[in-house]
Scaffold this active site. Sequence first.
Site, PDB file in Angstrom:
ATOM      1  N   HIS A   1     -15.562  55.718   1.596  1.00 26.33           N
ATOM      2  CA  HIS A   1     -14.237  55.458   1.026  1.00 26.33           C
ATOM      3  C   HIS A   1     -14.374  54.673  -0.285  1.00 26.33           C
ATOM      4  O   HIS A   1     -13.821  55.069  -1.320  1.00 26.33           O
ATOM      5  CB  HIS A   1     -13.391  54.670   2.029  1.00 26.33           C
ATOM      6  N   GLU A   2     -15.107  53.585  -0.230  1.00 25.36           N
ATOM      7  CA  GLU A   2     -15.266  52.759  -1.428  1.00 25.36           C
ATOM      8  C   GLU A   2     -16.089  53.473  -2.497  1.00 25.36           C
ATOM      9  O   GLU A   2     -15.878  53.270  -3.698  1.00 25.36           O
ATOM     10  CB  GLU A   2     -15.906  51.413  -1.065  1.00 25.36           C
ATOM     11  N   HIS A  30     -13.886  55.404  -4.724  1.00 24.54           N
ATOM     12  CA  HIS A  30     -13.339  54.583  -5.820  1.00 24.54           C
ATOM     13  C   HIS A  30     -14.391  54.402  -6.916  1.00 24.54           C
ATOM     14  O   HIS A  30     -14.078  54.442  -8.105  1.00 24.54           O
ATOM     15  CB  HIS A  30     -12.913  53.214  -5.298  1.00 24.54           C
ATOM     16  N   HIS A  75     -14.680  57.441  -9.046  1.00 30.32           N
ATOM     17  CA  HIS A  75     -13.502  57.530  -9.915  1.00 30.32           C
ATOM     18  C   HIS A  75     -13.714  56.683 -11.167  1.00 30.32           C
ATOM     19  O   HIS A  75     -13.333  57.086 -12.279  1.00 30.32           O
ATOM     20  CB  HIS A  75     -12.271  57.053  -9.143  1.00 30.32           C
TER      21      HIS A  75
END
Length: 215
Positions: free
Chosen positions: A14-15, A18, A21
């Site tokens: 999940h992290e 980020h 991104h």
Amino acid sequence: MVLLSHSEMETLFHEFGHALHSLLSRTSFQHLSGTRAAVDFVETPSQLMELFVRDPRVLKTFARHFQTGEPISDELISKLAGSRKLFQYVDIQTQLLYAYLDQGLFSTPSGESATSIFAGLHQKMGIPYAEGTFWHSKFGHVVTYGAGYYSYLLDQVFAADIWKTCFASDPLNRAEGNRYRQEVLIHGGAKDPNVMLRELLGRDPSVESYTSMLG
């Protein structure tokens, strides 16, 4: 070798969504790069990466027993998939409760206390409320995502649609990964998410991919 539970692995992926991104964005202005995107969309890359780590084909590329080195078995993968469906709708209802609380706290001031708002939402949604408790006092996202916590659920819809359209048939498809990078990640917050999604999916996003993945 690192010893992590599958839940911890999901958090890591999940992290990492980020991180991708931020690392892969190429924008003219710093304050529009990476995760400096519309709150309605900013959780999409991270939610998408959670779908990768749940896929057996991805899991088998790295998941091994920390003592024997034996690859994760199909039986264990099946049990992991089954466990995610346990109380799945309770979790969705809980996320909706948190989103409503977030909206309530940042709406027009009514003089009502946060505790009263939280208790009232439980009653409206048919969820038992434990009097004398103050769970909302540790709701950290209410500070960082003020009035935007709903994006976690909304972006699960976007992520599921991207997954189904681009990666479900082959999560390790380099061409699709590069297309996702060029159509979405590279723009950070400098491009309208609606436009990015339409260009990547070839249509408007739909909730159907998300609902079809529910147990």
